[in-house]
Write a protein that holds these residues in place. Structure first.
Motif, mmCIF file in Angstrom:
data_model
loop_
_atom_site.group_PDB
_atom_site.id
_atom_site.type_symbol
_atom_site.label_atom_id
_atom_site.label_comp_id
_atom_site.label_asym_id
_atom_site.label_seq_id
_atom_site.Cartn_x
_atom_site.Cartn_y
_atom_site.Cartn_z
ATOM 1 N N THR A 147 0.377 6.099 1.567
ATOM 2 C CA THR A 147 0.936 5.453 0.391
ATOM 3 C C THR A 147 0.845 3.937 0.525
ATOM 4 O O THR A 147 0.548 3.403 1.598
ATOM 5 C CB THR A 147 2.412 5.837 0.214
ATOM 6 N N ARG A 148 1.155 3.234 -0.545
ATOM 7 C CA ARG A 148 1.164 1.774 -0.512
ATOM 8 C C ARG A 148 2.199 1.279 0.508
ATOM 9 O O ARG A 148 1.969 0.298 1.213
ATOM 10 C CB ARG A 148 1.464 1.221 -1.910
ATOM 11 N N GLU A 149 3.315 1.976 0.593
ATOM 12 C CA GLU A 149 4.329 1.618 1.587
ATOM 13 C C GLU A 149 3.797 1.796 3.003
ATOM 14 O O GLU A 149 4.048 0.961 3.885
ATOM 15 C CB GLU A 149 5.585 2.467 1.386
ATOM 16 N N ASN A 150 3.053 2.889 3.235
ATOM 17 C CA ASN A 150 2.440 3.109 4.548
ATOM 18 C C ASN A 150 1.477 1.985 4.900
ATOM 19 O O ASN A 150 1.445 1.505 6.036
ATOM 20 C CB ASN A 150 1.682 4.438 4.581
ATOM 21 N N ILE A 151 0.683 1.566 3.927
ATOM 22 C CA ILE A 151 -0.279 0.486 4.162
ATOM 23 C C ILE A 151 0.444 -0.819 4.476
ATOM 24 O O ILE A 151 0.034 -1.580 5.363
ATOM 25 C CB ILE A 151 -1.214 0.314 2.949
ATOM 26 N N PHE B 184 -2.444 -8.808 1.821
ATOM 27 C CA PHE B 184 -1.351 -8.787 2.785
ATOM 28 C C PHE B 184 -1.707 -9.569 4.047
ATOM 29 O O PHE B 184 -0.863 -10.248 4.637
ATOM 30 C CB PHE B 184 -1.032 -7.329 3.149
ATOM 31 N N LEU B 185 -2.984 -9.485 4.463
ATOM 32 C CA LEU B 185 -3.400 -10.000 5.776
ATOM 33 C C LEU B 185 -4.168 -11.314 5.715
ATOM 34 O O LEU B 185 -4.517 -11.872 6.765
ATOM 35 C CB LEU B 185 -4.274 -8.949 6.473
ATOM 36 N N VAL C 115 -8.271 -1.631 -0.043
ATOM 37 C CA VAL C 115 -8.881 -2.835 0.528
ATOM 38 C C VAL C 115 -8.276 -4.102 -0.052
ATOM 39 O O VAL C 115 -7.897 -5.034 0.673
ATOM 40 C CB VAL C 115 -10.414 -2.820 0.328
ATOM 41 N N SER C 116 -8.188 -4.176 -1.363
ATOM 42 C CA SER C 116 -7.654 -5.368 -2.004
ATOM 43 C C SER C 116 -6.213 -5.624 -1.582
ATOM 44 O O SER C 116 -5.827 -6.768 -1.279
ATOM 45 C CB SER C 116 -7.747 -5.221 -3.528
ATOM 46 N N LYS D 150 1.901 -4.796 8.642
ATOM 47 C CA LYS D 150 2.926 -5.474 9.444
ATOM 48 C C LYS D 150 2.709 -5.200 10.934
ATOM 49 O O LYS D 150 2.859 -6.106 11.774
ATOM 50 C CB LYS D 150 4.321 -5.011 9.018
ATOM 51 N N GLU D 151 2.353 -3.970 11.268
ATOM 52 C CA GLU D 151 2.045 -3.625 12.663
ATOM 53 C C GLU D 151 0.833 -4.407 13.155
ATOM 54 O O GLU D 151 0.804 -4.890 14.296
ATOM 55 C CB GLU D 151 1.771 -2.126 12.780
#
Length: 227
Positions: free
Chosen positions: A20-24, A52-53, A46-47, A29-30
């Motif tokens: 899910t988006r939450e998992n991503i 996020f990164l 990907v987007s 964060k990890e």
């Protein structure tokens, strides 16, 4: 081998079809917390992962033709172009296994060449699913990949049975020589697994078990897969 050296070799992955988006978000964060340099997510994310990164010097990679390799070349090229538009900076494509098994080597080579062209100079790795090939087919695949001017041969997706073995990595390294990339993926779950694979000749590791590998902690992050 020190764990900080392994961090630089690991492509940290989250390719579960149910992520899910939450998992991503947790996965990203990890990635930041543990210092991984490259991550792989499915094209849809990907987007999101790139956004996020983007301030953390982390490359987002994408699998192409995943996870069976049977898409047409035109489809793989379109998928590659779209992924790059969305921020992908490394490409891992799956070889056309049916064409390879049919000894249609010109088709296999063309398929790779077109994705390499579409990659616009980005690092391109070609997955061959070593568990599904004979020794001779593995060597033929390596030579076609080099002729097509990709950058790496990669052992497996981790989704089609089998995965990286020391013997296979050693064979791939012996076939491509010392200056070509060899990425090992599939079933690499511990620090010892990773070190043995690197000693056999891998200079990149694809795994969803990155945290476990570098910390020795059996607890894992967002998802644990065999990839």
């Amino acid at each position: 081998m020190k764990t900080d050296g392994l961090v630089d070799l690991i492509d940290y992955t989250l390719l579960s079809p149910t992520a899910t988006r939450e998992n991503i978000a947790d996965f990203c964060k990890e990635t930041i917390k543990y210092g991984f340099k490259t991550v792989f997510v499915n094209p849809y994310y990907v987007s999101y992962a790139n956004e996020f990164l983007k301030d953390n010097d982390v490359k987002v990679g994408v699998p192409i033709g995943f996870s069976l390799g049977g898409a047409t070349t035109k489809t793989k090229v379109a998928e590659t172009v779209d992924a790059i538009k969305n921020g992908a900076r490394e490409i891992d494509m799956l070889i056309n296994l049916g064409a390879l098994k049919s000894q249609e080597y010109s088709i296999v080579k063309y398929d790779i060449q077109e994705v390499v062209k579409a990659s616009q100079g980005l690092i391109t790795k070609v997955i061959i699913e070593t568990a599904l090939l004979t020794r001779e087919e593995k060597m033929i695949a390596c030579n076609l990949i080099m002729e097509a001017e990709a950058d790496f041969v990669k052992t497996a997706t981790g989704f089609n049975g089998g995965g990286a073995t020391v013997d296979d990595v050693a064979l791939l390294r012996a076939t491509v020589g010392k200056n070509f990339g060899v990425k090992a993926a599939g079933g690499i779950k511990t620090y010892e697994d990773a070190v043995n694979i690197v000693k056999a000749g891998a200079n990149r590791i694809g795994t969803s078990n990155g945290i476990k590998i570098i910390t020795g902690n059996n607890s894992q992050g967002s998802f644990e897969q065999s990839y």
